[in-house]
Design an enzyme around this catalytic site. Structure first.
Site, PDB file in Angstrom:
ATOM      1  N   ASP A 231     -14.986  12.910   2.018  1.00  0.00           N
ATOM      2  CA  ASP A 231     -13.885  12.638   1.087  1.00  0.00           C
ATOM      3  C   ASP A 231     -13.388  13.998   0.595  1.00  0.00           C
ATOM      4  O   ASP A 231     -12.455  14.575   1.177  1.00  0.00           O
ATOM      5  CB  ASP A 231     -14.417  11.736  -0.053  1.00  0.00           C
TER       6      ASP A 231
ATOM      7  N   ASP B 214     -21.723   6.778  -2.407  1.00  0.00           N
ATOM      8  CA  ASP B 214     -20.857   7.954  -2.567  1.00  0.00           C
ATOM      9  C   ASP B 214     -21.506   8.905  -3.562  1.00  0.00           C
ATOM     10  O   ASP B 214     -21.714   8.554  -4.727  1.00  0.00           O
ATOM     11  CB  ASP B 214     -19.481   7.504  -3.086  1.00  0.00           C
TER      12      ASP B 214
ATOM     13  N   LYS C  65      -7.317   9.830   1.420  1.00  0.00           N
ATOM     14  CA  LYS C  65      -6.586   9.605   0.166  1.00  0.00           C
ATOM     15  C   LYS C  65      -5.333  10.457   0.260  1.00  0.00           C
ATOM     16  O   LYS C  65      -5.428  11.673   0.433  1.00  0.00           O
ATOM     17  CB  LYS C  65      -7.406  10.087  -1.040  1.00  0.00           C
TER      18      LYS C  65
ATOM     19  N   LYS D  31     -19.517  -0.378  -2.660  1.00  0.00           N
ATOM     20  CA  LYS D  31     -19.905   1.039  -2.626  1.00  0.00           C
ATOM     21  C   LYS D  31     -20.510   1.350  -3.976  1.00  0.00           C
ATOM     22  O   LYS D  31     -19.980   0.910  -4.998  1.00  0.00           O
ATOM     23  CB  LYS D  31     -18.661   1.883  -2.362  1.00  0.00           C
TER      24      LYS D  31
ATOM     25  N   LYS E 203     -21.978   4.478  -6.537  1.00  0.00           N
ATOM     26  CA  LYS E 203     -22.036   5.909  -6.781  1.00  0.00           C
ATOM     27  C   LYS E 203     -23.487   6.304  -6.962  1.00  0.00           C
ATOM     28  O   LYS E 203     -24.258   5.576  -7.614  1.00  0.00           O
ATOM     29  CB  LYS E 203     -21.243   6.233  -8.056  1.00  0.00           C
TER      30      LYS E 203
ATOM     31  N   GLU F 220     -21.161   8.795   1.735  1.00  0.00           N
ATOM     32  CA  GLU F 220     -19.929   9.546   1.461  1.00  0.00           C
ATOM     33  C   GLU F 220     -20.205  10.836   0.697  1.00  0.00           C
ATOM     34  O   GLU F 220     -20.896  10.829  -0.324  1.00  0.00           O
ATOM     35  CB  GLU F 220     -18.983   8.633   0.653  1.00  0.00           C
TER      36      GLU F 220
ATOM     37  N   SER G 177     -15.720  -0.186  -5.656  1.00  0.00           N
ATOM     38  CA  SER G 177     -16.532   1.006  -5.900  1.00  0.00           C
ATOM     39  C   SER G 177     -17.160   0.865  -7.285  1.00  0.00           C
ATOM     40  O   SER G 177     -16.450   0.791  -8.280  1.00  0.00           O
ATOM     41  CB  SER G 177     -15.630   2.244  -5.831  1.00  0.00           C
TER      42      SER G 177
ATOM     43  N   GLY H  11      -9.855   5.436  -3.015  1.00  0.00           N
ATOM     44  CA  GLY H  11      -9.076   5.130  -4.214  1.00  0.00           C
ATOM     45  C   GLY H  11      -9.344   6.152  -5.289  1.00  0.00           C
ATOM     46  O   GLY H  11     -10.346   6.874  -5.247  1.00  0.00           O
TER      47      GLY H  11
END
Ligand code: OSB
Ligand code: MG
Length: 369
Positions: A238, A188, A262, A161, A163, A213, A135, A290
């Site tokens: 998430d 995400d 998670k 991934k 952000k 996400e 990530s 994570g």
């Protein structure tokens, strides 16, 4: 099993590089490490709440307070035979899932040690190595993002991934996609958009992403269902999923087609497994998210992700992606097939590097019967 003592350690771990998301940028990660005692054995747990309440309303101080005054007293000295019984005993505490999950992880580690089994064996996990990705936070500029991504790809990560946030989304995603046409790529947003300003996200729908996400607010399953109906790319939730009930309702509402699990967010490994089982039954892929965990939380994530429904690579990167110095003996490394091997020693399968733990500790507290 009767837990007779719990030690809390507030840790502050300096990251190798700052990590920036739509909700903020951090240079160091806080968490609570728990040592959970029963019958002379010690179980380890990690509470993922961070220094500030940005990802969720919990933070390291609220978790400390709720553990010390409510959760630990509800568990100390009482028989806890399974994770359902753990949840029944702490149910009177509304929310505070990360605080609950920290202690529950310690219970699982102890349970494994008592039975002489790894968590993967206790869970019935199928994979001995789990597929992982990395990530990547928001970078200064698109070129830096490309450089960082290239570095991780060279290390062997097969899935990336990134952000995103409004204004820092389409351009960078398109650039990465252009540079790596076949790459497993996902984004995400950590709730940075609303239906009103989600127009820019439409351009992402043609970039063959694995998933998008958490684009919208945590408490907005309905708007996610509106967005998902307009997108061919799967929406993955998430922050919105805190309970098995949320997962069921999100799927019934078609608010997402994939769920990020998670354990901290859902109150523990037992609840995480229930959500996995629900999704597996409905053919919904899940993957393990994570929270920049230490080696303790990483071991827990690996055990969870060994279950058969974890069809997509997890945000479970090698130890060297996170901290200069971790608090466990040894480290998790990336295998050449973009997997990390699930620990097979009893319990979580990790032991503490005590001097390193001491260096990371801000304060400690011991609670006993
Ligand atoms: O949204 O998945 C997230 C880290 C902290 C808080 C929230 C998130 C993340 C990550 C990091 O994406 C994943 C990792 O631990 O590598
Ligand atoms: Mg996320």
């Amino acid at each position: 099993m009767i837990i007779d003592r719990v030690d809390l350690h507030h840790l502050r771990m300096t990251l190798r590089a700052p990590f920036e998301t739509s909700f903020g940028r951090i240079d160091a990660r806080d968490c609570i490490l728990l040592e959970v005692f029963s019958d002379g054995e010690i179980g380890l747990g990690e509470c993922a709440a961070d220094r500030a309440p940005l990802y969720t309303y919990e933070n390291v101080d609220t978790a400390w307070h709720i553990l010390k005054n409510f959760i630990v007293p509800a568990i100390l000295g009482n028989e806890v035979k399974d994770s359902d019984e753990f949840q029944r005993r702490v149910k009177f505490v509304r929310g505070h899932n990360m605080a609950k999950a920290g202690l529950e992880m310690g219970w699982w580690d102890l349970r494994g040690k008592q039975k002489g089994k790894s968590l993967r064996e206790l869970f019935g996990g199928e994979y001995s190595e789990v597929k992982v990705g990395v990530s990547i936070g928001i970078k200064e500029d698109p070129q830096e993002l490309l450089d960082v991504a290239e570095n991780y790809l060279e290390k062997g990560y097969e899935r990336i991934k990134i952000k995103i946030k409004p204004g820092r989304d389409v351009e960078e995603t398109r650039l990465l996609r252009k540079a790596y046409p076949g790459l497993k790529l996902q984004v995400d947003a950590n709730s940075a958009y609303t239906l009103d300003n989600s127009k820019s996200l439409e351009a992402l729908d043609d970039l063959e992403l694995l998933l998008i996400e958490q684009p919208l607010a945590e408490d907005d399953l309905w708007d996610h269902s509106q967005l998902q109906s307009r997108f061919k790319t799967p929406i993955c939730l998430d922050e919105s999923i805190h309970t098995l009930r949320h997962a069921r309702q999100a799927l019934d509402m078609k608010a997402c087609r994939i769920i990020n699990i998670k354990a901290g967010r859902v109150g523990g490994l037992g609840n995480a497994i229930s959500i996995h089982d629900l999704c597996l039954g409905q053919g919904i892929p899940v993957w393990c998210g994570g929270m920049l965990e230490t080696g303790v939380g990483r071991a827990s994530n690996l055990a969870l992700a060994s279950l058969p429904g974890f069809a997509l690579p997890g945000d479970i990167s090698a130890s060297d992606r996170y901290y200069h110095e971790d608090i466990i003996d040894g480290e998790f490394t990336l295998n050449s097939n973009s997997t990390i091997t699930v620990p097979n020693l009893q319990g979580l399968g990790v032991s503490l590097d005590r001097p390193a733990l001491k260096r990371a500790t801000v304060k400690s507290l011991s609670l006993s019967i």
